[in-house]
Design a protein around this motif. Structure first.
Motif, PDB file in Angstrom:
ATOM      1  N   LYS A 115      46.850   6.113  51.529  1.00  0.00           N
ATOM      2  CA  LYS A 115      46.579   4.818  50.909  1.00  0.00           C
ATOM      3  C   LYS A 115      46.306   5.029  49.430  1.00  0.00           C
ATOM      4  N   ASP A 116      46.830   4.142  48.616  1.00  0.00           N
ATOM      5  CA  ASP A 116      46.527   4.161  47.189  1.00  0.00           C
ATOM      6  C   ASP A 116      45.230   3.391  46.974  1.00  0.00           C
ATOM      7  N   LEU A 117      44.179   4.085  46.574  1.00  0.00           N
ATOM      8  CA  LEU A 117      42.877   3.467  46.346  1.00  0.00           C
ATOM      9  C   LEU A 117      42.715   2.991  44.900  1.00  0.00           C
ATOM     10  N   GLY A 118      43.720   3.174  44.088  1.00  0.00           N
ATOM     11  CA  GLY A 118      43.649   2.784  42.689  1.00  0.00           C
ATOM     12  C   GLY A 118      43.074   3.905  41.836  1.00  0.00           C
ATOM     13  N   PRO A 119      43.341   3.881  40.539  1.00  0.00           N
ATOM     14  CA  PRO A 119      42.915   4.976  39.667  1.00  0.00           C
ATOM     15  C   PRO A 119      41.404   5.171  39.584  1.00  0.00           C
TER      16      PRO A 119
ATOM     17  N   ASP B 201      42.260  14.287  51.105  1.00  0.00           N
ATOM     18  CA  ASP B 201      42.625  14.774  49.787  1.00  0.00           C
ATOM     19  C   ASP B 201      42.923  13.583  48.874  1.00  0.00           C
ATOM     20  N   ALA B 202      42.369  13.611  47.689  1.00  0.00           N
ATOM     21  CA  ALA B 202      42.639  12.610  46.659  1.00  0.00           C
ATOM     22  C   ALA B 202      42.574  13.329  45.315  1.00  0.00           C
ATOM     23  N   LYS B 203      43.001  12.671  44.272  1.00  0.00           N
ATOM     24  CA  LYS B 203      43.035  13.304  42.955  1.00  0.00           C
ATOM     25  C   LYS B 203      41.664  13.832  42.537  1.00  0.00           C
ATOM     26  N   MET B 204      40.612  13.082  42.841  1.00  0.00           N
ATOM     27  CA  MET B 204      39.272  13.439  42.388  1.00  0.00           C
ATOM     28  C   MET B 204      38.451  14.224  43.401  1.00  0.00           C
TER      29      MET B 204
END
Length: 117
Positions: A78-82, A104-107
């Protein structure tokens, strides 16, 4: 309500446990309510807490399929937004009363460990 109900299948219903970041060591409580959507798609509604006073939640539609060993494979994106780390991915297994997954996510990245209440 989900905690008091008896799930009609091994995936639906309430789950409670913890999450732990393998990137920074942060940890907190985690709850999920799972409902079947259609076919092999299920909705996982998560509520996470951290720092004893903060909490947030989101829903994730995930694919759930038998693993051939009496359990279930769970995977979703899911895209949680930036502001919340961009694309969140999760993959794990449900075996009996235990649901373990990685995320896993970018942050951040880490593990989720849940059980039936």
């Amino acid at each position: 309500e989900a905690k008091r109900s008896h799930p009609a299948d091994p995936v639906s219903g309430a789950w409670v446990g913890t999450w732990r970041s393998t990137a920074n060591g942060h940890t907190g409580g985690l709850r999920a309510v799972v409902t079947k959507q259609s076919g092999d798609t299920w909705n996982f509604r998560y509520r996470a807490s951290w720092a004893k006073i903060l909490c947030a939640g989101f829903s994730l539609d995930a694919t759930v399929k038998p693993d051939g060993k009496g359990g279930w494979l769970v995977s979703g994106t899911k895209d949680l937004g930036p502001a919340f780390g961009g694309t969140f991915t999760s993959a794990g297994t449900i075996r009996g009363e235990v649901f373990n997954a990685g995320y896993d996510a970018k942050m951040d990245r880490g593990v989720m460990e849940l059980r039936r209440p």
